[in-house]
Structures are given as C-alpha cells and as structure tokens.
Write an enzyme that holds these catalytic residues in place. Structure first.
Site, short mmCIF file in Angstrom:
data_model
loop_
_atom_site.label_atom_id
_atom_site.label_comp_id
_atom_site.label_asym_id
_atom_site.label_seq_id
_atom_site.Cartn_x
_atom_site.Cartn_y
_atom_site.Cartn_z
N GLU A 42 0.84 -1.20 0.00
CA GLU A 42 0.00 0.00 0.00
C GLU A 42 0.88 1.25 0.00
O GLU A 42 1.82 1.37 0.80
CB GLU A 42 -0.92 -0.01 1.22
CG GLU A 42 -1.63 1.28 1.53
CD GLU A 42 -2.45 1.81 0.37
OE1 GLU A 42 -2.44 3.04 0.16
OE2 GLU A 42 -3.13 1.00 -0.32
N ALA A 55 -22.97 2.88 -1.58
CA ALA A 55 -24.19 2.08 -1.68
C ALA A 55 -23.87 0.73 -2.31
O ALA A 55 -23.08 0.64 -3.25
CB ALA A 55 -25.24 2.82 -2.50
N ARG A 135 -17.66 4.34 4.22
CA ARG A 135 -16.47 3.65 3.70
C ARG A 135 -15.47 3.31 4.80
O ARG A 135 -14.87 2.23 4.79
CB ARG A 135 -15.79 4.53 2.64
CG ARG A 135 -16.49 4.55 1.30
CD ARG A 135 -15.77 5.43 0.31
NE ARG A 135 -16.41 5.39 -1.00
CZ ARG A 135 -16.11 4.54 -1.96
NH1 ARG A 135 -15.16 3.63 -1.75
NH2 ARG A 135 -16.73 4.57 -3.12
N ARG A 218 -20.57 17.81 -1.89
CA ARG A 218 -20.95 16.80 -0.90
C ARG A 218 -21.24 17.44 0.45
O ARG A 218 -20.68 18.48 0.80
CB ARG A 218 -19.82 15.78 -0.71
CG ARG A 218 -19.38 15.07 -1.98
CD ARG A 218 -18.10 14.28 -1.71
NE ARG A 218 -17.59 13.63 -2.91
CZ ARG A 218 -17.83 12.38 -3.26
NH1 ARG A 218 -18.60 11.63 -2.50
NH2 ARG A 218 -17.33 11.87 -4.35
N ASP A 331 -11.29 -0.64 -9.71
CA ASP A 331 -11.18 0.62 -10.43
C ASP A 331 -9.95 0.71 -11.31
O ASP A 331 -9.94 1.47 -12.29
CB ASP A 331 -11.16 1.79 -9.44
CG ASP A 331 -12.54 2.17 -8.93
OD1 ASP A 331 -13.53 1.55 -9.39
OD2 ASP A 331 -12.64 3.08 -8.09
N ALA A 344 -17.94 0.10 -6.30
CA ALA A 344 -17.38 -0.76 -5.26
C ALA A 344 -17.90 -2.18 -5.40
O ALA A 344 -17.18 -3.15 -5.16
CB ALA A 344 -17.71 -0.20 -3.87
#
Length: 438
Positions: A42, A55, A135, A218, A331, A344
C-alpha cells in the site's frame, strides 16, 4: 460440486496485491481463505478510504458473502437501510429535483418512481435491496480480517520487470517501489485504483481515465437537521432528484444518524485541466450551479457542505485486464461514475471470481490461464457497467437523447438498467471461467 468447491492441491506461490483499498482487501481475504500466500503493498502510510457513504445493491452484497461470510457479517454491522418498511425493496425513490419544463405539470419533489427489486434476492444476505455503509467503517471491518504481517505501507509502485525462470519459461515479477525497495512475486494483482500505476505499466499510457463532464458537491447532515428540513420520508430513505443538467442524491448512513448528500452538475463541453481531482470551491459557485433546485436540500447543502468540488472520471476501454502474470481488479481496470452505485460492488464481484479461480490453480503455469479466464468473463460486464453508469447520469440529468424529460421513458430506462445490474448469477459466471481454464 458448487462453483466454489475445488479439491485440487496447488503448489505454493506468492501473490503481490498492489493497493490496500476495499477491492484489494476483499481479494486478499478471499485468497487467504483458499490458503494462498499473499502480501499487500500500500502506497499510503496506513489503510484509508476517501469519501463518506457507499451504496451496495443486491448483487454487491451477495458477492461479499460469496467471498467470505465474515465480510458479510462485518458489513451488516454497519449497513444502513431505508427506514420505511414499505421501502425495504426500494433501492432509490426518484423525484423531480426542480420543476418540469415539458408542460406535464410536475413540480419539485414530485415522485418519478420507486426503483424496486421485484425478485427479492437479498434474503440470504440478511440485508435489503438498498444498503449503504460509511467507507471507513467497511474498511475497518475488512482490516480486522487481514492477518498481521502481510501488509507493507509506504510502498508506491514505480516499475515492474519479468524474470525468466531457470528451468522453464514461467516468469516471476520483480516490483520496484519509490522507497528503493524491491520484492519478487509469482504474480501481481493491481488494485491501485483509477490512477493505477499497475495499469500504466502493463497497458501503457493510452488507457487513461476520462473526465465525464460532471463534478459534485458533498455534505453530511445530522439526523435532526435532515428531519426538520425534509421530513421523515425524504430524510430516512434513499432519494434521487433528477433535473436539467444535474441531479442530487440523498440517503441515510451511520444507522440513520447522518444523511449523505451528493449534488452532481454537468457542464456541456467542460474539461478538467487541474491535476488535482478535488479542488476548492465557493458557496456562491455551488448556489449558482443549483439555482432553482429543491430549496430545502440546497439550504442544507449550503450550510453543511464539504468545501470542495469533486470531478468525476471513468475508465471505458477494450484492453485486456491482464498481461502475462499481472492482472487488474476493480477501479484500476474499470472505474465508473457513481450514477448506478456499482463501482465498489464490481470490485467485490471481481474479488469473488478471481480468488476462487486462483484456488484452482495447481502451479505457476496456470496462473496466466486464470487471469485470462477472469478477463474473459469480467471485462464485458464491468465495461458495460462503465457505459451504463454514464448513460444513467445523462438520464437523471434529462440529457439522454432518446429519453430527455419524458416521464414514462425515464421510468423504463432507469428500471431496465438496475435490473440488469442486480440479477447477475455470479456463481454461474465462476463456473464459466473455470471451464475456460480447462
């Protein structure tokens, strides 16, 4: 024998996962379940996720349980659903976000349709047609399922090179990281997102994300404020407000303690020149973009918005998702706009198929065939999701050429797209991939 059963014994091999987001962690859990040696690399200093709510439709939640029941259990702990019992099979209620301009008399807030799943396919998951999760909460649950010692942080991939085996033509892969370290693996799976370095290395610079012409504002609204402004029906159940040149989606997260608002605006011919995909913005700019929209929602947005503007990009292409013993997932292979809530979920479907395919691999020579079979079964569906997400955005914005603001056409268009998405037989897809490997 079910699609996930396989009694063959495979030789030890080591898999490097590049990227520790939701898709990379789900894949790692699936591989570990099948006894495969895996290590996650990572780039960040710790596990982290950008954004608030995500969602999951019926297909996505089923994929979680198919990867590993422990993922589904963790998801259910934090999942938020529509609160109205009458809306337990409703994914979203579509409404007018502004007054209609076609003379049909519809005004701001009027119902367009309840998008429902008529097959009730979520019984065994213990969820409902629509479920949302923060998330960060989902990431935390996945991290708890990752054994200590199999993740290295601060590992930003820079290059890869294939190493020829001494006694065969089977290659291993040498990965180079920005900190100067290297590691060798039998195969690499790039789960490093829409800006994937893995994709750049194996596919070159000709497969790049493209700006959709849309950007978003947002906000996260406390429950009491949302109830006061919108009322129980609108605040406590998922809503999508369609309008000319944009749309607004609202839905509860954190077991209803917060309402997530995302306001999407499209500008014809717009380009995105900034190297940063999230840029500063002003309240006046946001208000100009949504002049004439649902006043209560815009008021909430203006009082609680996260001060920034998020550009939307996707990744539509026809290139293969694998090259030799390097494969792309999520992705990094097929990033989509968020308009049908499938991004997702596609990564979770990928993780189920790929982890189970790799459980059938007996030796290094079969790894490439597993990746090829994965590409064959997953690329058509996931690239269609990219396309359908783009078309969905146009439909919500009354800009899809064959639909525009025709109410009956809009209802048909929306329904067909979601039902195609939800009703995929993932276990049949896995069986087909296994047949291809033979």
């Amino acid at each position: 024998m079910s699609a996930t059963d396989d009694s063959r014994v495979h030789e030890p091999f080591r898999i490097a996962i590049v990227g520790g987001g939701l898709g990379g962690l789900a894949l790692a859990i699936g591989l570990i379940k099948h006894g495969i040696d895996v290590h996650i690399y990572e780039a960040a200093a710790t596990f982290s996720e950008i954004g608030a709510g995500v969602a999951f439709g019926p297909n996505s939640v089923r994929a979680l349980g198919l990867i590993d029941k422990s993922i589904l259990r963790g998801y259910r702990k934090h999942a938020t659903f529509n609160e109205d019992p009458k809306r337990q099979h409703t994914f979203l209620s579509f409404r007018y976000g502004m007054d209609s301009r076609n003379g049909n008399g519809k005004t701001c807030g009027d119902l367009i349709m309840h998008m429902e799943d008529d097959q009730d396919m979520d019984k065994w998951t213990g969820t409902r047609t629509r479920s949302c999760i923060h998330r960060a909460r989902f990431l935390d649950e996945l991290v708890q399922l990752i054994p200590a010692g199999i993740t290295s942080f601060g590992k930003a991939l820079t290059t890869m090179e294939h190493l020829l085996g001494e006694e065969s033509d089977v290659n291993s892969v040498l990965l180079h990281f920005s900190d100067g370290s290297t590691v060798t693996a039998d195969a690499v799976i790039g789960c490093d997102g829409i800006k994937s370095k893995t994709r750049e290395i194996i596919l070159g610079n000709n497969i790049n994300p493209k700006f959709t012409g849309e950007y978003a504002y947002r906000a996260l609204i406390p429950r009491d404020a949302a109830l006061k402004a919108l009322g129980e029906e609108l605040a406590c159940n998922g809503q999508l407000y369609c309008g000319y040149g944009g749309y607004i989606i609202t839905y509860p997260v954190e077991h209803g303690e917060l309402t997530n608002i995302v306001a999407v605006r499209r500008k014809d011919g717009a380009t995105w020149e900034d190297s940063q995909w999230v840029v500063p913005s002003t309240k006046d700019e946001m208000l100009r973009d949504f002049e004439g929209w649902h006043p209560a929602i815009i008021d909430l947005l203006s009082r609680s918005w996260v001060q920034g503007k998020w550009s939307l990009f996707d990744l539509q292409h026809s290139a293969k998702y694998s090259e030799g013993n390097v494969c792309l997932l999520g992705d990094s292979a097929h990033a989509s706009a968020p308009h049908i809530g499938a991004g997702a979920g596609m990564a979770m479907e990928d993780a189920f198929i790929l982890s189970n395919l790799m459980s059938t691999v007996r030796d290094q020579a079969e790894l490439q065939r597993a990746f090829q079979a994965f590409d064959t079964v997953r690329r058509p569906r996931t690239q269609r999701v990219v396309k359908y997400s783009m078309l969905a955005g146009l439909a919500y914005e009354f800009m899809k050429e064959d639909v525009r603001d025709d109410l009956s056409k809009l209802q048909t268009d929306i329904s067909a797209r979601f039902k195609w998405l939800w009703h995929e037989d993932l276990e049949a897809q896995l069986l087909r991939a296994k047949e291809l490997m033979k």
